[in-house]
Each structure stands twice: as C-alpha cells, then as structure tokens.
Design an enzyme around this catalytic site. Structure first.
Site, PDB file in Angstrom:
ATOM      1  N   ASP A 173     -90.035 -19.233 -10.556  1.00 28.27           N
ATOM      2  CA  ASP A 173     -89.079 -18.650  -9.604  1.00 28.27           C
ATOM      3  C   ASP A 173     -88.338 -17.529 -10.332  1.00 28.27           C
ATOM      4  O   ASP A 173     -87.890 -17.704 -11.468  1.00 28.27           O
ATOM      5  CB  ASP A 173     -88.096 -19.733  -9.141  1.00 28.27           C
ATOM      6  CG  ASP A 173     -87.271 -19.299  -7.938  1.00 28.27           C
ATOM      7  OD1 ASP A 173     -87.311 -20.011  -6.919  1.00 28.27           O
ATOM      8  OD2 ASP A 173     -86.563 -18.267  -8.024  1.00 28.27           O
ATOM      9  N   ILE A 174     -88.251 -16.337  -9.698  1.00 26.29           N
ATOM     10  CA  ILE A 174     -87.594 -15.214 -10.386  1.00 26.29           C
ATOM     11  C   ILE A 174     -86.069 -15.269 -10.265  1.00 26.29           C
ATOM     12  O   ILE A 174     -85.374 -14.498 -10.909  1.00 26.29           O
ATOM     13  CB  ILE A 174     -88.099 -13.818  -9.920  1.00 26.29           C
ATOM     14  CG1 ILE A 174     -87.953 -13.625  -8.416  1.00 26.29           C
ATOM     15  CG2 ILE A 174     -89.535 -13.596 -10.374  1.00 26.29           C
ATOM     16  CD1 ILE A 174     -88.081 -12.172  -8.000  1.00 26.29           C
ATOM     17  N   ASN A 233     -87.918 -26.634   1.569  1.00 28.44           N
ATOM     18  CA  ASN A 233     -87.013 -26.309   2.672  1.00 28.44           C
ATOM     19  C   ASN A 233     -87.767 -25.704   3.852  1.00 28.44           C
ATOM     20  O   ASN A 233     -88.703 -24.932   3.653  1.00 28.44           O
ATOM     21  CB  ASN A 233     -85.962 -25.302   2.198  1.00 28.44           C
ATOM     22  CG  ASN A 233     -85.121 -25.825   1.044  1.00 28.44           C
ATOM     23  OD1 ASN A 233     -84.837 -27.018   0.964  1.00 28.44           O
ATOM     24  ND2 ASN A 233     -84.727 -24.938   0.145  1.00 28.44           N
ATOM     25  N   HIS A 272     -81.948 -23.694   4.201  1.00 28.84           N
ATOM     26  CA  HIS A 272     -82.005 -22.906   2.955  1.00 28.84           C
ATOM     27  C   HIS A 272     -83.379 -22.369   2.592  1.00 28.84           C
ATOM     28  O   HIS A 272     -83.656 -22.099   1.429  1.00 28.84           O
ATOM     29  CB  HIS A 272     -81.419 -23.696   1.772  1.00 28.84           C
ATOM     30  CG  HIS A 272     -79.997 -24.092   1.984  1.00 28.84           C
ATOM     31  ND1 HIS A 272     -78.952 -23.218   1.814  1.00 28.84           N
ATOM     32  CD2 HIS A 272     -79.456 -25.258   2.406  1.00 28.84           C
ATOM     33  CE1 HIS A 272     -77.823 -23.842   2.097  1.00 28.84           C
ATOM     34  NE2 HIS A 272     -78.095 -25.072   2.471  1.00 28.84           N
ATOM     35  N   GLN A 273     -84.278 -22.221   3.574  1.00 20.85           N
ATOM     36  CA  GLN A 273     -85.562 -21.561   3.299  1.00 20.85           C
ATOM     37  C   GLN A 273     -85.331 -20.052   3.316  1.00 20.85           C
ATOM     38  O   GLN A 273     -84.854 -19.510   4.312  1.00 20.85           O
ATOM     39  CB  GLN A 273     -86.611 -21.936   4.355  1.00 20.85           C
ATOM     40  CG  GLN A 273     -87.977 -21.307   4.070  1.00 20.85           C
ATOM     41  CD  GLN A 273     -89.040 -21.727   5.082  1.00 20.85           C
ATOM     42  OE1 GLN A 273     -88.739 -22.275   6.133  1.00 20.85           O
ATOM     43  NE2 GLN A 273     -90.288 -21.453   4.753  1.00 20.85           N
ATOM     44  N   GLU A 274     -85.652 -19.374   2.222  1.00 21.57           N
ATOM     45  CA  GLU A 274     -85.418 -17.924   2.138  1.00 21.57           C
ATOM     46  C   GLU A 274     -86.694 -17.110   2.273  1.00 21.57           C
ATOM     47  O   GLU A 274     -86.642 -15.944   2.669  1.00 21.57           O
ATOM     48  CB  GLU A 274     -84.696 -17.584   0.831  1.00 21.57           C
ATOM     49  CG  GLU A 274     -83.263 -18.091   0.837  1.00 21.57           C
ATOM     50  CD  GLU A 274     -82.507 -17.726  -0.424  1.00 21.57           C
ATOM     51  OE1 GLU A 274     -82.971 -16.861  -1.176  1.00 21.57           O
ATOM     52  OE2 GLU A 274     -81.440 -18.323  -0.637  1.00 21.57           O
ATOM     53  N   HIS A 307     -93.231 -23.378   0.442  1.00 26.92           N
ATOM     54  CA  HIS A 307     -93.193 -23.506  -1.017  1.00 26.92           C
ATOM     55  C   HIS A 307     -92.438 -24.759  -1.427  1.00 26.92           C
ATOM     56  O   HIS A 307     -91.474 -25.147  -0.791  1.00 26.92           O
ATOM     57  CB  HIS A 307     -92.590 -22.257  -1.678  1.00 26.92           C
ATOM     58  CG  HIS A 307     -91.269 -21.813  -1.139  1.00 26.92           C
ATOM     59  ND1 HIS A 307     -91.109 -21.230   0.106  1.00 26.92           N
ATOM     60  CD2 HIS A 307     -90.029 -21.861  -1.678  1.00 26.92           C
ATOM     61  CE1 HIS A 307     -89.831 -20.921   0.299  1.00 26.92           C
ATOM     62  NE2 HIS A 307     -89.154 -21.310  -0.765  1.00 26.92           N
ATOM     63  N   HIS A 347     -90.371 -26.424  -4.496  1.00 28.02           N
ATOM     64  CA  HIS A 347     -89.648 -26.120  -5.732  1.00 28.02           C
ATOM     65  C   HIS A 347     -89.760 -27.294  -6.702  1.00 28.02           C
ATOM     66  O   HIS A 347     -89.658 -28.453  -6.293  1.00 28.02           O
ATOM     67  CB  HIS A 347     -88.144 -25.952  -5.458  1.00 28.02           C
ATOM     68  CG  HIS A 347     -87.761 -24.773  -4.634  1.00 28.02           C
ATOM     69  ND1 HIS A 347     -87.353 -23.587  -5.184  1.00 28.02           N
ATOM     70  CD2 HIS A 347     -87.690 -24.607  -3.290  1.00 28.02           C
ATOM     71  CE1 HIS A 347     -87.037 -22.733  -4.217  1.00 28.02           C
ATOM     72  NE2 HIS A 347     -87.235 -23.329  -3.056  1.00 28.02           N
TER      73      HIS A 347
END
Ligand SMILES: [Zn+2]
Length: 137
Positions: free
Chosen positions: A34-35, A86, A92-94, A99, A101
C-alpha cells in the site's frame, strides 16, 4: 463497467500501466505494498478481474485472496495484524476494485484503529434475524 475498468487504478496496476511494489502474483491475484501505509508492511491483495465489491467477484477469484493475505502476514513478520476488506464509501472503500488489506499492528499508534460500536443484545431479535438471513442463503 468497461469505462470504470479503464479508469480503475488497480486494473492499471494489473496491466502494468502503473507501477507497484509487487509482492506476489498468481493467475488470478496480485499483492503489492500500500503506498499510503498505516504501518510497515501494510499490503493489498486484489483479484486481477475488476469488481467494485466483494459481491461482484466470482468465488473462484476470491478464494486465493485470503491465503495470499496469510502469506503476507507471515512474511511481514507481524505478530499482530488486521485483515480488512471494505465495501462502499461509508465503509471506507477508497478504490472501487475489491482489495484485501493486510495491516500489521505493531503498537497502539500504528496500524488500524477500530471503533466497535456494540449494540444492545435482544436474543429474540437476534434469533429472528438469524432465521431471516439463513432463509436467503
Ligand atoms: Zn479495477
């Protein structure tokens, strides 16, 4: 769907159009760092096919995600960690591509913070809810 895929940052990572710090790859899944990590080793596992939510991805593409998250947890050396997936903005899914985490939790400050608003338990209502959900599965 086609337009969403064209704009999807994770689909671009799968195609190699955007670079990533790749950690693991199989025919159906990809894992990378994750960046914007919450802690050292925070990584993502994604299906290679596009789907916005968990419910949009076929089971045979989902089944690899958790074993890969397990490998990431082991390889990161994390003793404590969270696995999170999420679905939807208020959840909180962006990025609108499924995906999972893997977030190491090395201490109270780093990693994931969780608010856990437990509701008052009513056993009769819980029993009715269980029956309702079971009837739809
Ligand atoms: Zn995508």
């Amino acid at each position: 769907m086609a337009n969403k895929m064209a704009a999807c940052i994770f689909c671009k990572i799968v195609k190699g159009e955007i670079p990533c710090f790749k950690l693991f790859e199989s025919d159906k899944a990809l894992a990378f760092l994750d960046i914007n990590p919450l802690s050292r080793g925070h990584a993502l596992v994604i299906p290679k096919i596009h789907g916005e939510k968990l419910t949009d991805i076929p089971d045979d593409h989902l089944s690899e995600l958790l074993p890969i998250a397990k490998k990431l947890a082991i390889a990161s050396g994390a003793k404590d960690f969270n696995i999170l997936q999420n679905n939807g903005r208020i959840a909180h899914q962006e990025v609108d591509h499924v995906h999972v985490h893997m977030i190491p939790k090395p201490n109270e400050e780093e990693g994931m913070g969780i608010r856990w608003p437990q509701q008052k338990t009513d056993m009769d209502k819980l029993k009715a809810l269980a029956e309702e959900i079971k009837s739809k599965m």
